[in-house]
Design a protein around this motif. Structure first.
Motif: not given
Length: 357
Positions: A51, A53, A56, A74, A77, A80
């Motif tokens: 969670t 972002a 990531l 989720l 994100a 992206t």
């Protein structure tokens, strides 16, 4: 860009099986989850807060591709971050706004952006497009999918073998259709019909997301196109009562909690697929159907539910096709543009051919 190392995000039933199938197919797989697994799987596992972002991009950087088996909220994100790192991206989402956001990313992506790679949307769209391609002019394309307990109990006749967030989304969000040549949005849990698969009586009703991008693809080419979920008779009346008369539509998180507490997952499930197309060829009106019932099977020495393996096999087959150059190497992939026979010829796609009943 070939795929050697792939990260599988989320190691629930579908994620764990997806990781195993990809490992069996020869990929170097790393599973990523927020929780500690009870058993050591046959692939590497790392723990991470999925969670977060901001974290990531660094998490995904070592890999060539990522597939998200996480709740749809989720995925934007994650997509992206994959886009930022130039990775191939795959997911199982049925959520329309999430897919729209990923399509925007795909305009400048270095790799593939392929959401909606599961059962519906996903496999059912591949089948539907295949049937439609056999006509010169298509009057109707109907796609129906039901993931159900083999031995239903109670008035709902249901078990939540899929994400509760996803199911609630499907039951409450508006649905895309093409009706008499017009691309439009209609309410969920309507257009109720009766049908049979292998002598089993079922009802079908509109639900959101199952068509993926098909309305856009087939607008102007098909007169009538829609997707419905199949359930045992009486289910839709109970769900309309629950969501609308009791106003649970205003409390989606609580609705999902109540429903999964009342109807937890079962091991003995069945996935029904009923796809039909009607149209003209050689100046004659014809109908073609693809109707199957899929049951739990053994994969890698372990028994898996029907919804788990049908979802995982579809996603893995698409990944294999991208890696083998049978699909584009970059940009957005629509499920309905994936060749049906080539899909079935992949090691995991072949499960659909070998295990239909």
């Amino acid at each position: 860009m070939s795929i050697e190392k792939i990260a599988v995000l989320g190691l629930g039933k579908v994620g764990s099986l997806t990781a195993r199938m990809l490992t069996e197919a020869g990929f170097r797989v790393t599973g990523v989850d927020t929780r500690r697994l009870r058993r050591t799987p046959p692939f590497d596992v790392v723990a991470a807060d999925l969670t977060d972002a901001a974290a990531l991009p660094a998490l995904l950087r070592p890999y060539d591709a990522v597939i998200s088996c996480l709740p749809y909220a989720l995925n934007t994100a994650i997509a992206t971050a994959a886009h930022q790192e130039g990775l191939h991206y795959f997911d199982l989402t049925e959520d329309v706004p999430t897919t729209q956001a990923i399509r925007e990313l795909a305009k400048t992506s270095k790799g593939v952006m392929a959401p909606q790679c599961g059962l519906a949307p996903g496999f059912v769209g591949i089948v539907g497009a295949h049937l439609a391609s056999q006509f010169e002019s298509v009057r109707t394309l109907r796609m129906r999918v039901g993931a159900l307990p083999q031995h239903p109990t109670g008035h709902l006749g249901y078990a939540f073998n899929w994400s509760p967030e996803g199911v609630v989304n499907e039951y409450l969000n508006d649905c895309e259709v093409i009706e008499e040549g017009q691309h439009k949005w209609v309410s969920p849990m309507e257009w109720i019909e009766t049908l049979y698969v292998g002598g089993v009586k079922l009802e079908a009703f509109t639900t959101s997301g199952g068509l993926g991008t098909m309305c856009e693809t087939f607008e102007g080419r098909i007169e009538n196109l829609d997707y419905k979920s199949m359930r045992y008779p009486g289910h839709v009346d109970m769900m309309n009562f629950f969501f609308h008369e009791l106003l649970m539509r205003e409390r989606r998180d609580l609705a999902g909690e109540i429903l999964t507490h009342a109807k937890p997952p079962v091991d003995d499930d069945v996935v029904y697929v009923h796809v039909s197309a009607e149209g003209w060829s050689d100046d004659r009106l014809n109908r073609k159907e693809y109707v199957q019932a899929y049951y739990p099977i053994a994969v890698a020495g372990e028994r898996w539910t029907a919804i788990a393996w049908t979802t995982s096999a579809s996603a893995c087959a698409v990944i294999e096709m991208v890696n083998e150059g049978k699909l584009p190497a970059r940009g957005f992939i629509k499920q309905e543009e994936i060749p049906f026979e080539a899909f079935l010829d992949t090691p995991t796609g072949r499960l659909y051919r070998d295990h239909g009943a």
